[in-house]
Scaffold this motif. Structure first.
Motif, mmCIF file in Angstrom:
data_model
loop_
_atom_site.group_PDB
_atom_site.id
_atom_site.type_symbol
_atom_site.label_atom_id
_atom_site.label_comp_id
_atom_site.label_asym_id
_atom_site.label_seq_id
_atom_site.Cartn_x
_atom_site.Cartn_y
_atom_site.Cartn_z
ATOM 1 N N LEU A 1 -12.261 2.001 5.053
ATOM 2 C CA LEU A 1 -10.812 2.047 4.836
ATOM 3 C C LEU A 1 -10.475 3.094 3.772
ATOM 4 C CD1 LEU A 1 -7.958 0.952 5.299
ATOM 5 C CD2 LEU A 1 -8.455 -0.887 3.701
ATOM 6 N N GLN A 2 -11.298 3.119 2.723
ATOM 7 C CA GLN A 2 -11.105 4.093 1.640
ATOM 8 C C GLN A 2 -11.223 5.522 2.190
ATOM 9 O OE1 GLN A 2 -13.729 2.792 -1.407
ATOM 10 N NE2 GLN A 2 -12.728 3.924 -3.046
ATOM 11 N N VAL B 1 -15.561 7.455 -10.397
ATOM 12 C CA VAL B 1 -15.636 6.020 -10.095
ATOM 13 C C VAL B 1 -15.183 5.814 -8.650
ATOM 14 C CG1 VAL B 1 -14.789 3.719 -10.692
ATOM 15 C CG2 VAL B 1 -15.175 5.403 -12.497
ATOM 16 N N PHE B 2 -16.006 5.184 -7.838
ATOM 17 C CA PHE B 2 -15.608 4.957 -6.447
ATOM 18 C C PHE B 2 -15.339 3.487 -6.158
ATOM 19 C CE2 PHE B 2 -19.574 3.181 -4.908
ATOM 20 C CZ PHE B 2 -20.518 3.713 -5.764
ATOM 21 N N SER B 3 -15.676 2.609 -7.106
ATOM 22 C CA SER B 3 -15.387 1.192 -6.888
ATOM 23 C C SER B 3 -15.458 0.452 -8.218
ATOM 24 C CB SER B 3 -16.410 0.602 -5.907
ATOM 25 O OG SER B 3 -16.149 -0.755 -5.686
ATOM 26 N N THR B 4 -14.642 -0.569 -8.345
ATOM 27 C CA THR B 4 -14.787 -1.465 -9.504
ATOM 28 C C THR B 4 -14.991 -2.879 -8.971
ATOM 29 O OG1 THR B 4 -12.377 -1.566 -9.630
ATOM 30 C CG2 THR B 4 -13.478 -0.135 -11.206
ATOM 31 N N GLY C 1 -1.954 -1.101 -3.892
ATOM 32 C CA GLY C 1 -2.972 -0.064 -3.752
ATOM 33 C C GLY C 1 -2.329 1.268 -3.460
ATOM 34 N N THR C 2 -2.867 2.297 -4.050
ATOM 35 C CA THR C 2 -2.347 3.629 -3.780
ATOM 36 C C THR C 2 -3.504 4.615 -3.726
ATOM 37 O OG1 THR C 2 -0.593 5.177 -4.393
ATOM 38 C CG2 THR C 2 -1.870 4.248 -6.196
ATOM 39 N N ARG C 3 -3.174 5.838 -3.348
ATOM 40 C CA ARG C 3 -4.244 6.806 -3.098
ATOM 41 C C ARG C 3 -4.912 7.270 -4.393
ATOM 42 N NH1 ARG C 3 -4.298 12.648 -1.686
ATOM 43 N NH2 ARG C 3 -5.792 12.875 0.016
ATOM 44 N N VAL D 1 -6.643 1.966 -7.024
ATOM 45 C CA VAL D 1 -6.498 3.291 -6.394
ATOM 46 C C VAL D 1 -7.726 3.551 -5.526
ATOM 47 C CG1 VAL D 1 -5.085 4.221 -8.268
ATOM 48 C CG2 VAL D 1 -7.559 4.548 -8.337
ATOM 49 N N ASP D 2 -7.510 4.271 -4.439
ATOM 50 C CA ASP D 2 -8.638 4.628 -3.574
ATOM 51 C C ASP D 2 -9.507 5.689 -4.226
ATOM 52 O OD1 ASP D 2 -7.735 2.868 -1.710
ATOM 53 O OD2 ASP D 2 -7.304 4.340 -0.143
ATOM 54 N N ARG E 1 -15.616 -6.564 -15.914
ATOM 55 C CA ARG E 1 -15.410 -5.631 -14.811
ATOM 56 C C ARG E 1 -16.447 -4.519 -14.894
ATOM 57 N NH1 ARG E 1 -11.283 -1.819 -13.857
ATOM 58 N NH2 ARG E 1 -10.719 -2.020 -16.041
ATOM 59 N N GLY F 1 0.836 -1.194 0.000
ATOM 60 C CA GLY F 1 0.000 0.000 0.000
ATOM 61 C C GLY F 1 0.867 1.238 0.000
ATOM 62 N N MET G 1 -4.172 -0.344 6.822
ATOM 63 C CA MET G 1 -4.292 -1.130 5.588
ATOM 64 C C MET G 1 -3.835 -2.576 5.823
ATOM 65 S SD MET G 1 -1.429 -1.826 3.342
ATOM 66 C CE MET G 1 -1.385 -3.212 2.270
ATOM 67 N N HIS H 1 -8.417 3.877 -15.837
ATOM 68 C CA HIS H 1 -9.359 2.846 -16.276
ATOM 69 C C HIS H 1 -9.158 1.530 -15.525
ATOM 70 C CE1 HIS H 1 -10.889 5.396 -19.437
ATOM 71 N NE2 HIS H 1 -9.634 5.680 -19.773
ATOM 72 N N GLY H 2 -8.348 1.583 -14.487
ATOM 73 C CA GLY H 2 -8.067 0.366 -13.722
ATOM 74 C C GLY H 2 -9.028 0.188 -12.556
ATOM 75 N N ASN H 3 -8.575 -0.619 -11.579
ATOM 76 C CA ASN H 3 -9.413 -0.910 -10.417
ATOM 77 C C ASN H 3 -9.535 0.306 -9.505
ATOM 78 O OD1 ASN H 3 -9.798 -3.813 -10.857
ATOM 79 N ND2 ASN H 3 -7.596 -3.941 -10.498
ATOM 80 N N VAL H 4 -10.697 0.444 -8.908
ATOM 81 C CA VAL H 4 -10.893 1.468 -7.876
ATOM 82 C C VAL H 4 -11.415 0.751 -6.631
ATOM 83 C CG1 VAL H 4 -12.070 3.599 -7.226
ATOM 84 C CG2 VAL H 4 -11.501 3.178 -9.631
ATOM 85 N N GLY H 5 -10.791 1.040 -5.502
ATOM 86 C CA GLY H 5 -11.178 0.387 -4.253
ATOM 87 C C GLY H 5 -9.920 0.090 -3.468
ATOM 88 N N VAL H 6 -10.080 -0.514 -2.316
ATOM 89 C CA VAL H 6 -8.929 -0.715 -1.439
ATOM 90 C C VAL H 6 -8.183 -2.005 -1.800
ATOM 91 C CG1 VAL H 6 -9.942 0.625 0.425
ATOM 92 C CG2 VAL H 6 -10.391 -1.825 0.304
ATOM 93 N N VAL H 7 -6.901 -2.049 -1.459
ATOM 94 C CA VAL H 7 -6.063 -3.169 -1.900
ATOM 95 C C VAL H 7 -6.502 -4.527 -1.319
ATOM 96 C CG1 VAL H 7 -4.166 -2.783 -0.235
ATOM 97 C CG2 VAL H 7 -3.684 -3.872 -2.394
ATOM 98 N N PRO H 8 -7.020 -4.601 -0.063
ATOM 99 C CA PRO H 8 -7.454 -5.923 0.399
ATOM 100 C C PRO H 8 -8.545 -6.550 -0.476
ATOM 101 C CG PRO H 8 -7.324 -4.392 2.244
ATOM 102 C CD PRO H 8 -7.166 -3.574 0.997
ATOM 103 N N ASP I 1 -8.306 7.309 4.145
ATOM 104 C CA ASP I 1 -7.267 7.966 3.351
ATOM 105 C C ASP I 1 -5.886 7.637 3.934
ATOM 106 O OD1 ASP I 1 -6.400 9.436 1.252
ATOM 107 O OD2 ASP I 1 -6.848 11.395 2.107
ATOM 108 N N VAL I 2 -5.611 6.341 4.065
ATOM 109 C CA VAL I 2 -4.419 5.892 4.798
ATOM 110 C C VAL I 2 -3.096 6.245 4.123
ATOM 111 C CG1 VAL I 2 -5.497 3.992 6.060
ATOM 112 C CG2 VAL I 2 -4.627 3.587 3.755
ATOM 113 N N TYR I 3 -3.134 6.571 2.832
ATOM 114 C CA TYR I 3 -1.875 6.864 2.146
ATOM 115 C C TYR I 3 -1.559 8.356 2.114
ATOM 116 C CZ TYR I 3 -2.989 2.219 0.417
ATOM 117 O OH TYR I 3 -3.327 0.908 0.328
#
Lengths: 275, 152
Positions: B143-144, B71-74, A145-147, A173-174, B57, A116, A211, A181-188, B147-149
């Motif tokens: 968790l999102q 976008v807030f989630s995939t 995962g990154t911000r 990314v959070d 996806r 993270g 995290m 265009h990639g994943n959005v959400g937390v790394v877990p 803003d842990v980063y």
């Protein structure tokens, strides 16, 4: 691999060989010894870096340079890290180390890297080692995962890893922007989507502690036993030799029995509130 | 060609489902395909069908006036798209868009709710499968939000 106690508090003189700008507030420094060779190091270990006239902090080793130097990725957070991150090529730095425990070798197992943010830096040497000796490992997953897309560390190297056909690289990314265009959400949340054998996997996790708590929970749910999960812990390291006690974590000193710790050995401490 | 109930049972979400219950759900299901960019549903629309992703996806986004969608989630393979079908007033709170060509099973929400009402054992079983998914999403959202980063 650890330095002898006799010399443990004496910094050796290093020179900034190169500065790579990673992010607006983050650089990777290539540090080369002014004389002789640098001591050997293991992925996961850290050095104490001394910005002369400012102070000393613990920074993970983020790679071994081809010319036998150390790579350290430093983000401007406090006075010392800011001073280090603003050093120019040719500047002198004091280096003590390497200290602490490294990531396990995990040969023969599936390997899940979960990083993270800046936590990718201490994992990078372990990832490089696994990819360099790829045939000795089972499936390999790198979950990062990154911000925000603009705050992605080692973007070029991530893209190189992603192009390989023998490793599963997932980045999330959070907070996205419209170009992402990639994943959005937390790394877990990437853990259930990765393919691995939970009973023959080793998970190496590094990132902010909150995290890591969520990551451990997701790994448990995926069936990975606690004794196969390794975390890189961070506390206020001062002496790095177990003398000062600043990095105490329950009965452990992170500088001595960490930073890389097996989760089952610290599980009871992990959610304990500290003063 | 596989039947809907066998497709259902291949999804991890419905793993271990007995034949009778698989048939009950399959009676409310259909196979769907979405092109990249195609919307599964829009904010404010009746939440009358939710989806289980078989392949592809889906991006969940919200739109603010004068701004591009955020976008807030995939969501990926095996994941459930949509929770508002479970609770009144059964209206979607966000948009769901296929981020890549997506195969999904669409479940008629009113049909499944009715079957849950008619057979509370079945309804309880469904709740036990859906609730953990939504609780996990709530935890992930927290968790999102932490803003842990962010810079120290």
């Amino acid at each position: 691999m650890a330095v002898s106690r006799q010399n443990a508090l004496v910094p050796a003189l290093y020179r900034v060989g190169e500065v790579y700008r990673e992010l607006p507030d983050t650089v990777t420094l290539r540090l080369v010894p002014e004389s002789g060779r640098r001591p050997p190091c293991a992925p996961g270990q850290f050095n104490m870096l001394y910005a002369f006239g400012v102070g000393e902090i613990a920074i993970s080793i983020s790679g071994e340079a081809a010319d036998e130097g150390f790579l350290h990725t430093v983000r401007e957070v406090g006075a010392v890290s800011t001073a280090l991150a603003r050093l120019a090529v040719g500047a002198s730095v004091g280096v003590r180390g390497p200290y602490g425990t490294g990531w396990p070798a995990a040969q023969g197992a599936d390997v899940i890297f979960v990083a993270g943010g800046l936590g990718l830096a201490p994992l990078r040497p372990a990832i490089r080692r696994v990819l360099a000796e790829r045939r000795h490992y089972g499936r390999v997953a790198i979950l990062f995962g990154t911000r925000h897309p603009a705050e992605m560390l080692y973007r070029q190297e991530l893209e190189q890893w992603r192009r390989r056909l023998d490793v599963d690289v997932s980045v999330t990314v959070d907070h996205a922007d419209t170009l992402w265009h990639g994943n959005v959400g937390v790394v877990p949340a990437l853990i259930p989507r990765a393919t691995f054998d939970p009973n023959n996997s080793v998970a190496l996790v590094c990132g902010p502690e909150v995290m890591m708590r969520f990551t451990v929970s997701a790994l448990r749910e995926a069936g990975v036993p606690d004794e196969r999960v390794y975390l890189s812990m961070e506390r206020n390291m001062k002496c790095a030799t177990g003398l000062c006690g600043h990095c105490q974590f329950g009965p452990e000193f992170i500088c001595m029995t960490g930073p890389v710790m097996r989760f089952d050995r610290i599980a009871s401490l992990f959610s304990t509130r500290e003063a | 060609m596989k039947s809907l109930d066998s497709l259902l049972r291949e999804l991890p979400f419905f793993a271990g489902l007995d034949e009778e219950h698989a048939r009950l759900i399959a009676g409310c299901a259909r196979n769907c395909r979405f092109e990249a960019g195609q919307y599964l549903f829009h904010e404010g629309d009746p939440a009358d069908e939710f989806f289980l992703i078989r392949e592809g996806r889906v991006a969940l986004d919200v739109v603010a006036p004068g701004q591009d969608p955020i976008v807030f989630s995939t969501l990926g393979e095996g994941e459930v798209v949509g929770a508002s079908w479970l609770v009144p007033p059964y209206r979607w709170m966000f948009d769901a868009r296929a981020a890549s060509p997506t195969h999904a099973l669409g479940i008629d929400a009113a049909c499944l709710r009715r079957k849950c009402e008619e057979d509370h054992d079945f309804g309880y079983l469904m709740m036990k499968r859906f609730l953990p998914v939504f609780v996990k999403r709530l935890h992930a959202t927290r968790l999102q939000m932490f803003d842990v980063y962010r810079r120290g």
